[in-house]
Scaffold this motif. Structure first.
Motif, mmCIF file in Angstrom:
data_model
loop_
_atom_site.group_PDB
_atom_site.id
_atom_site.type_symbol
_atom_site.label_atom_id
_atom_site.label_comp_id
_atom_site.label_asym_id
_atom_site.label_seq_id
_atom_site.Cartn_x
_atom_site.Cartn_y
_atom_site.Cartn_z
ATOM 1 N N PHE A 194 -64.451 8.596 9.707
ATOM 2 C CA PHE A 194 -64.608 10.042 9.654
ATOM 3 C C PHE A 194 -64.976 10.532 8.253
ATOM 4 O O PHE A 194 -65.703 11.499 8.093
ATOM 5 N N LYS A 195 -64.459 9.844 7.219
ATOM 6 C CA LYS A 195 -64.707 10.316 5.864
ATOM 7 C C LYS A 195 -66.187 10.298 5.552
ATOM 8 O O LYS A 195 -66.746 11.278 5.049
ATOM 9 N N ILE B 88 -50.045 23.919 18.498
ATOM 10 C CA ILE B 88 -51.348 23.247 18.412
ATOM 11 C C ILE B 88 -52.379 24.154 17.749
ATOM 12 O O ILE B 88 -53.223 23.690 16.963
ATOM 13 N N ILE B 89 -52.316 25.446 18.031
ATOM 14 C CA ILE B 89 -53.231 26.389 17.359
ATOM 15 C C ILE B 89 -53.047 26.312 15.850
ATOM 16 O O ILE B 89 -54.019 26.255 15.084
ATOM 17 N N LYS B 90 -51.795 26.269 15.387
ATOM 18 C CA LYS B 90 -51.524 26.171 13.946
ATOM 19 C C LYS B 90 -52.069 24.869 13.369
ATOM 20 O O LYS B 90 -52.656 24.850 12.285
ATOM 21 N N GLU B 91 -51.886 23.777 14.084
ATOM 22 C CA GLU B 91 -52.354 22.477 13.601
ATOM 23 C C GLU B 91 -53.874 22.442 13.516
ATOM 24 O O GLU B 91 -54.445 21.897 12.557
ATOM 25 N N ILE B 92 -54.544 23.017 14.502
ATOM 26 C CA ILE B 92 -56.008 23.050 14.474
ATOM 27 C C ILE B 92 -56.500 23.926 13.336
ATOM 28 O O ILE B 92 -57.449 23.571 12.615
ATOM 29 N N GLN B 93 -55.869 25.067 13.131
ATOM 30 C CA GLN B 93 -56.282 25.972 12.066
ATOM 31 C C GLN B 93 -56.082 25.364 10.676
ATOM 32 O O GLN B 93 -56.819 25.677 9.742
ATOM 33 N N SER B 94 -55.091 24.486 10.545
ATOM 34 C CA SER B 94 -54.806 23.887 9.242
ATOM 35 C C SER B 94 -55.719 22.701 8.928
ATOM 36 O O SER B 94 -55.771 22.241 7.788
ATOM 37 N N PHE C 14 -63.400 17.526 15.378
ATOM 38 C CA PHE C 14 -64.496 16.803 16.019
ATOM 39 C C PHE C 14 -64.159 16.497 17.477
ATOM 40 O O PHE C 14 -63.008 16.209 17.811
ATOM 41 N N LEU C 15 -65.188 16.529 18.314
ATOM 42 C CA LEU C 15 -65.082 16.029 19.675
ATOM 43 C C LEU C 15 -65.389 14.543 19.642
ATOM 44 O O LEU C 15 -66.449 14.132 19.176
ATOM 45 N N VAL C 16 -64.468 13.710 20.127
ATOM 46 C CA VAL C 16 -64.642 12.260 20.057
ATOM 47 C C VAL C 16 -64.310 11.637 21.413
ATOM 48 O O VAL C 16 -63.617 12.226 22.245
ATOM 49 N N ASN C 17 -64.803 10.420 21.606
ATOM 50 C CA ASN C 17 -64.442 9.670 22.808
ATOM 51 C C ASN C 17 -63.007 9.160 22.693
ATOM 52 O O ASN C 17 -62.636 8.517 21.713
ATOM 53 N N LYS C 18 -62.212 9.460 23.714
ATOM 54 C CA LYS C 18 -60.843 8.954 23.764
ATOM 55 C C LYS C 18 -60.856 7.519 24.289
ATOM 56 O O LYS C 18 -60.323 6.607 23.696
ATOM 57 N N ASN C 19 -61.450 7.354 25.418
ATOM 58 C CA ASN C 19 -61.673 6.046 26.018
ATOM 59 C C ASN C 19 -62.847 6.211 26.968
ATOM 60 O O ASN C 19 -63.601 7.173 26.841
ATOM 61 N N TYR C 20 -63.008 5.326 27.894
ATOM 62 C CA TYR C 20 -64.169 5.377 28.774
ATOM 63 C C TYR C 20 -64.251 6.715 29.514
ATOM 64 O O TYR C 20 -63.374 7.074 30.290
ATOM 65 N N LYS C 21 -65.340 7.456 29.224
ATOM 66 C CA LYS C 21 -65.666 8.700 29.919
ATOM 67 C C LYS C 21 -64.608 9.778 29.786
ATOM 68 O O LYS C 21 -64.419 10.603 30.680
ATOM 69 N N GLN C 22 -63.900 9.803 28.659
ATOM 70 C CA GLN C 22 -62.970 10.891 28.374
ATOM 71 C C GLN C 22 -63.099 11.286 26.903
ATOM 72 O O GLN C 22 -63.423 10.460 26.056
ATOM 73 N N TYR C 23 -62.828 12.567 26.634
ATOM 74 C CA TYR C 23 -62.913 13.075 25.265
ATOM 75 C C TYR C 23 -61.562 13.603 24.803
ATOM 76 O O TYR C 23 -60.672 13.898 25.603
ATOM 77 N N GLU C 24 -61.453 13.764 23.487
ATOM 78 C CA GLU C 24 -60.322 14.441 22.885
ATOM 79 C C GLU C 24 -60.787 15.084 21.592
ATOM 80 O O GLU C 24 -61.907 14.833 21.119
ATOM 81 N N LEU C 25 -59.943 15.930 21.013
ATOM 82 C CA LEU C 25 -60.252 16.561 19.733
ATOM 83 C C LEU C 25 -59.566 15.801 18.613
ATOM 84 O O LEU C 25 -58.392 15.449 18.722
ATOM 85 N N SER C 26 -60.301 15.548 17.540
ATOM 86 C CA SER C 26 -59.741 14.867 16.378
ATOM 87 C C SER C 26 -59.681 15.844 15.212
ATOM 88 O O SER C 26 -60.688 16.466 14.853
ATOM 89 N N LEU C 27 -58.502 16.001 14.628
ATOM 90 C CA LEU C 27 -58.308 16.888 13.488
ATOM 91 C C LEU C 27 -58.455 16.077 12.207
ATOM 92 O O LEU C 27 -57.800 15.046 12.037
ATOM 93 N N VAL C 28 -59.328 16.555 11.314
ATOM 94 C CA VAL C 28 -59.660 15.808 10.106
ATOM 95 C C VAL C 28 -59.234 16.585 8.865
ATOM 96 O O VAL C 28 -59.531 17.777 8.723
ATOM 97 N N ASP D 212 -58.920 15.744 4.493
ATOM 98 C CA ASP D 212 -59.243 14.790 3.430
ATOM 99 C C ASP D 212 -60.129 13.652 3.944
ATOM 100 O O ASP D 212 -60.005 12.492 3.527
ATOM 101 N N GLY D 213 -61.031 13.994 4.868
ATOM 102 C CA GLY D 213 -61.978 13.006 5.378
ATOM 103 C C GLY D 213 -61.411 12.017 6.364
ATOM 104 O O GLY D 213 -62.091 11.066 6.752
ATOM 105 N N LYS D 214 -60.151 12.206 6.786
ATOM 106 C CA LYS D 214 -59.534 11.252 7.707
ATOM 107 C C LYS D 214 -58.946 11.971 8.913
ATOM 108 O O LYS D 214 -58.426 13.083 8.797
ATOM 109 N N SER D 215 -59.010 11.305 10.067
ATOM 110 C CA SER D 215 -58.400 11.844 11.272
ATOM 111 C C SER D 215 -56.885 11.640 11.191
ATOM 112 O O SER D 215 -56.408 10.521 11.023
ATOM 113 N N HIS D 216 -56.130 12.725 11.285
ATOM 114 C CA HIS D 216 -54.674 12.615 11.175
ATOM 115 C C HIS D 216 -53.957 12.989 12.474
ATOM 116 O O HIS D 216 -52.747 12.770 12.597
#
Length: 244
Positions: free
Chosen positions: A3-4, A153-159, A164-178, A180-184
């Protein structure tokens, strides 16, 4: 996922490439679909007398995260009704009282990095999706959603610095919060309620090899740019005509 590196590239070239967002308003939001929907999927949208319906026909693979824009929005009567119609059991336990000044919030989430989306769709692992889109001019992508989540979750996303929209596994998505250049942290869509969505469609034109190629993805109420077409066959006919 690196992600960085990807985050720095997005930031460096944003002013040149122009991340383009879609304006979403309540009057344009589709609601009351009879089937579940998700950000970034492709399918066919149908309007019926009593409801709308979006049938997912293909789920692209996004090996690189797709940058999304986040807009916290206050519920009103219309959006809260749409939420309750979508999820009568109120899984997020949202309490809305019109006479109370402080109202709960939901999130509007929209795809904004169209350059990366087009690049991903053109990769070999999405070849079947591209071939399908060339044949099916009525196919559209869910490019924005109205989504109810918990206040935490709203607070975590805002912070987060970026989402990013990313693949979770086969044919599913999830949101990744980044940060300092890293998904946390990642957020599973199963922990949310999507009660509204907006669509975009695909525009085709001639590439430098004189072949039909995906050129743009535009809001459902906009027109394709000059010399590009919603119908890939029409773009092909134009190329063949110019070859004469």
């Amino acid at each position: 996922m690196q992600f960085k590196k990807y985050f720095l590239v997005v930031c460096s070239f944003a002013s040149f490439l122009g991340c383009r967002s879609i304006s979403v308003n309540k009057s344009a939001m589709h609601t009351a679909t009879t089937t579940p929907v998700a950000l970034g999927v492709i399918g066919i949208h149908e309007n019926h007398m009593l409801n709308t319906d979006f049938q997912v026909t293909t789920i692209p693979t996004y090996k690189k995260g797709i940058r999304v824009g986040i807009t916290p929005t206050t519920f009103d009567k219309t959006t809260f009704k749409a939420y309750k119609n979508s999820s009568p059991n109120n899984p997020q336990q949202i309490t809305y009282i019109d006479s109370v000044d402080t109202k709960p919030q939901f999130l509007k989430i929209e795809l904004i990095d169209w350059v990366s989306i087009i690049s991903e769709l053109e990769q070999g692992y999405n070849q079947q999706t591209i071939e399908y889109l060339k044949r099916q001019q009525d196919a559209e992508m869910i490019s924005s959603v109205s989504m109810s989540v918990s206040p935490q979750i709203i607070k975590e996303i805002q912070s987060a610095e970026a989402v990013f929209l990313v693949n979770k596994n086969y044919k599913q998505y999830e949101l990744s919060l980044v940060t300092d250049g890293k998904s946390h942290k990642t957020i599973d869509f199963s922990d949310t309620t999507i009660f509204g969505y907006r669509l975009s469609y695909f525009c085709w034109g001639e590439n430098d090899k004189r072949r039909v190629s995906l050129f743009d993805i535009v809001d459902e109420n906009d027109n394709c740019p000059k010399d590009t077409y919603k119908n890939a066959e029409k773009a092909k006919e134009k190329i063949n005509y110019l070859k004469l």
